[in-house]
Design a protein around this motif. Structure first.
Motif, PDB file in Angstrom:
ATOM      1  N   GLY A   1       0.817  -1.210   0.000  1.00  0.00           N
ATOM      2  CA  GLY A   1       0.000   0.000   0.000  1.00  0.00           C
ATOM      3  C   GLY A   1       0.847   1.254   0.000  1.00  0.00           C
ATOM      4  O   GLY A   1       0.529   2.245  -0.681  1.00  0.00           O
TER       5      GLY A   1
ATOM      6  N   GLU B   1      -6.080   0.416   1.873  1.00  0.00           N
ATOM      7  CA  GLU B   1      -5.139   1.344   2.495  1.00  0.00           C
ATOM      8  C   GLU B   1      -5.053   2.649   1.711  1.00  0.00           C
ATOM      9  O   GLU B   1      -5.025   3.733   2.294  1.00  0.00           O
ATOM     10  CB  GLU B   1      -3.751   0.696   2.594  1.00  0.00           C
ATOM     11  CG  GLU B   1      -2.722   1.576   3.285  1.00  0.00           C
ATOM     12  CD  GLU B   1      -1.379   0.893   3.455  1.00  0.00           C
ATOM     13  OE1 GLU B   1      -0.386   1.606   3.731  1.00  0.00           O
ATOM     14  OE2 GLU B   1      -1.310  -0.348   3.326  1.00  0.00           O
TER      15      GLU B   1
ATOM     16  N   SER C   1      -6.437   6.630   2.818  1.00  0.00           N
ATOM     17  CA  SER C   1      -5.218   7.390   3.091  1.00  0.00           C
ATOM     18  C   SER C   1      -5.468   8.881   3.313  1.00  0.00           C
ATOM     19  O   SER C   1      -4.581   9.584   3.787  1.00  0.00           O
ATOM     20  CB  SER C   1      -4.232   7.213   1.936  1.00  0.00           C
ATOM     21  OG  SER C   1      -4.757   7.792   0.744  1.00  0.00           O
TER      22      SER C   1
END
Length: 351
Positions: free
Chosen positions: A170, A221, A225
């Motif tokens: 990620g 992810e 974010s």
């Protein structure tokens, strides 16, 4: 920025194109596939024209809502012939040509010319093979200068070569996206994760194999974010095959097949792989038992979830006196893709 809900990375082969005929209409409507031609080692302009038509005709017919067509394994002396063969599908169809920063200048130029003629835009496929290399950003800038400001551009960040089990996948995806997103006013942007690993007989010898679904967690992810581009980012993956499967060259002279195969099932956290048999006296019993183990999983979504699950139920409950409905390698791939693609779309739709 706008784009499809889901971008499956698929080989332009019969088992993959046949899936689209069985997907429900609402699922098919939000999918834009990235079709990939296989390598054609030693192919001449004459043979390439025939070969490209064989593979792309079905893919183009099934891509009623658009998508991309790529020839990532084209040899340098095949560039002109491949571009000419693909141009008709991009200029008069719904498919968009693809290029990338690591490709030869001749291929980049041919893709740009085709995209301008077709006026549907150009896919920029940026491969991340391990860690993000900042020099790739400079290569993308050069490619964008060649494309010019008037051409609609789609960014395809390909993480297929990054092992899905890497816990920092990620973070690598974010590094790539942070560098690439500011470079252009992208029409759409997709993050393409890897698929299942290459399956060996040893993996399945002790029972079902469970592979963590790292591509999905990488996507999650990135989506959480807080990046401004994250809500508009499209999800993509290689489905139920490894990324390396795209590089398999056609082999019409190949005879025989392994004595075993695989049934695949996708859950939120894992890819589950179950051994099947292609021949032998135990074939029917083993194959029905494999399907039955899937239908008895706590996370099995039921026959009403889609045609893939419906087929698994029929296979599991069929009579041992006949092998009808137990399938073979191509059908197992189709059913794996059917259940996977339907589940991905439902997951994305549900948030």
């Amino acid at each position: 920025m706008s784009g499809p809900l889901y971008v499956p990375v698929l080989p332009a082969r019969a088992h993959a194109t046949a899936v689209f005929e069985r997907l429900s209409r609402d699922v098919r409507a939000v999918i834009r596939p990235l079709w990939n031609l296989p390598p054609f080692p030693g192919g001449t302009p004459k043979t390439l024209a025939t070969a490209v038509g064989k593979y792309v005709d079905p893919a183009s017919a099934k891509s009623r809502h658009g998508g991309w067509i790529d020839a990532p394994f084209g040899e340098q002396d095949q560039t002109e012939a491949l571009a000419e063969a693909l141009s008709v599908y991009c200029e008069f169809g719904l498919l968009r040509p693809v290029t990338g920063p690591e490709r030869a200048e001749a291929q980049q130029t041919a893709a740009v010319v085709t995209a301008r003629r077709g006026s549907r835009g150009l896919g920029i496929r940026v491969r991340v093979t391990g860690e993000w290399d900042g020099r790739s950003g400079d290569d993308v800038r050069s490619l964008l200068a060649r494309a010019g400001p008037e051409l609609p551009l789609d960014l395809l960040v390909d993480m297929g070569a990054v092992p899905s089990v890497r816990s920092d996948a990620g973070k690598e995806a974010l590094r790539a996206l942070d560098a690439l997103m500011p470079l252009a006013d992208w029409r759409s942007a997709a993050l393409l994760g890897g698929g299942v690993p290459t399956v060996t007989a040893d993996m399945l010898e002790e029972g079902p194999w469970e592979e963590p679904r790292g591509d999905w967690w990488m996507w999650r992810e990135v989506r959480t974010s807080g990046r401004a581009y994250a809500p508009e980012l499209c999800y993509g993956d290689y489905g139920v095959q490894p990324a390396s499967a795209l590089a398999q060259a056609p082999d019409p002279g190949r005879k025989g097949a392994p004595a075993w195969g695989v049934l695949r099932y996708t859950t939120e956290s894992s890819y589950l792989l179950f051994k099947t048999l292609t021949r032998g006296p135990d074939r029917i019993a083993v194959n029905r038992a494999a399907a039955r183990r899937i239908t008895q999983l706590p996370g099995f979504r039921g026959a009403g979830a889609g045609p893939g699950e419906q087929w698994l139920c029929e296979c599991a409950n069929g009579p041992l006196s006949t092998g009808e409905g137990t399938g073979g390698p191509k059908e197992w791939l189709q059913m794996g893709n059917l259940q996977h693609m339907t589940y991905v779309v439902r997951s994305l739709t549900d948030g």
